[in-house]
Enzyme design. Structure first.
Site, PDB file in Angstrom:
ATOM      1  N   SER A   1      48.784  42.680  50.099  1.00  0.00           N
ATOM      2  CA  SER A   1      49.369  44.010  49.980  1.00  0.00           C
ATOM      3  C   SER A   1      49.255  44.751  51.301  1.00  0.00           C
ATOM      4  CB  SER A   1      48.641  44.805  48.891  1.00  0.00           C
ATOM      5  OG  SER A   1      49.029  46.173  48.914  1.00  0.00           O
TER       6      SER A   1
ATOM      7  N   TYR B   1      40.647  48.893  46.141  1.00  0.00           N
ATOM      8  CA  TYR B   1      41.758  47.945  46.044  1.00  0.00           C
ATOM      9  C   TYR B   1      42.121  47.420  47.435  1.00  0.00           C
ATOM     10  CZ  TYR B   1      46.562  46.269  45.455  1.00  0.00           C
ATOM     11  OH  TYR B   1      47.698  45.504  45.478  1.00  0.00           O
TER      12      TYR B   1
END
Length: 337
Positions: A180, A209
């Site tokens: 990501s 995250y």
């Protein structure tokens, strides 16, 4: 401060440009993969929805033997049956379902042991499954690890290590980690990964995250470097940012935005990295980070070999494996053609 500015810049670029670039570059997933992938074994984690669903489906329809590795076994079996019906007797799909829960390291080990018993070579491992517990407080797994770091990094890395012997059996193989742009927001703080650890900063689900995706990326880069140093160059290690995609990562429903890609569009990036012929030409020490189907820009931390090695060492210690000897032991214990 400079890292924060870079993170904002990389994220802003994705939001502003991704739909224009993707629409221009890639109009169909079918253009990305060969007509036939017969003989290839592919494991896709988290393949019952989102990017994983579309990735697994495209590979199955191209002829690969696809193993759907997921928690929701019943749902996966229904999906596999629907795909076979969609084929409408025009081709035989080879789709298997195996249970895998990344919130349980025991489940990961059981999955790998079951796969090992098959004796099959593994050509492509796609670590797609992930979680984002947006806005929620710190949560820990039954293994005593913060949930983002366990699912997005530790469990995926354990799965990769345990399946590595099967990948070394293949003439060529790829590990594809769905990463990501959020890794730019991450920090390297292994001391905060385990329950009971003293927090260096106030917990943030976004930072957690991002840190889990950063650790995943750095671990994969370290693995690639170590394999090359041991003359095991048949395994290509690729991390891919699929774009900012509409997803059901959030616990309270789907994350949507007019500028987001839909999951089938995000899957194009993953398919490109999984079977694209151009990918090996854009690697360094058999490693690549891709975004928008071309080499992408990583966080500066991921370009630091010492920091990558630190992530490698801490990950293997958590898993009860020897950071210095594990790879050499599994390679020495097996004969690979």
């Amino acid at each position: 401060m400079m890292m924060m500015v870079k993170a904002i810049w990389e994220t802003a670029k994705e939001i502003t440009l991704q739909r224009i670039i993707m629409s221009y570059q890639l109009r169909s997933a079918a253009l990305l993969i060969p007509n036939r992938l017969d003989g290839l074994c592919v494991i896709v984690t988290g393949s019952t929805n989102g990017i994983g669903y579309h990735t697994a489906r495209e590979l199955a329809f191209a002829g690969a033997c696809v193993i759907m590795a997921c928690r929701r076994v019943d749902a996966a079996k229904k999906i596999a049956e629907r795909w076979k019906e969609d084929a409408n007797n025009s081709k035989t799909l080879h789709v298997e379902v195996m249970e895998l829960d990344l919130l349980s390291l025991s489940s990961v080990r059981q999955f790998a042991a079951q796969w090992d018993q098959s004796g099959k070579p593994l050509h492509i491992l796609i670590n797609n499954a992930g979680i984002l517990l947006l806005g929620e407080p710190t949560q820990f797994s039954e293994d005593g690890l913060e949930k983002h770091i366990q699912v997005n990094h530790i469990a995926a890395s354990l799965l990769t290590l345990l399946l590595l012997p099967s990948m070394l059996k293949a003439n060529s193989a790829r590990i594809v980690n769905v990463n990501s742009v959020g890794h730019h927001w991450g920090v390297v703080e292994p001391e905060s990964w385990k329950v009971g650890a003293k927090e260096e900063r106030k917990f943030s689900s976004i930072t957690s995250y991002g840190s889990s995706k950063l650790a995943q990326l750095m671990f994969l880069k370290a693995l690639s470097t170590k394999l090359v140093s041991m003359a095991k160059t048949s395994v290509l290690c690729v991390a891919v940012h699929p774009g900012i995609v509409e997803s059901n990562l959030l616990s309270d429903g789907r994350m949507r935005g007019f500028w987001m890609l839909d999951p089938s569009e995000g899957a194009r990036n993953v398919l490109f990295c999984s079977v694209g012929a151009d990918v090996p030409r854009n690697t360094t020490e058999n490693f690549a980070y891709c975004s928008q189907c071309k080499p992408g820009r990583m966080s500066g931390l991921a370009d630091d070999p010492k920091e990558c090695l630190r992530v490698w060492d801490e990950t293997l210690r958590i898993l009860g494996l020897s950071p210095n000897d594990y790879l050499s032991e599994i390679i020495a214990s097996r004969s690979f053609s």
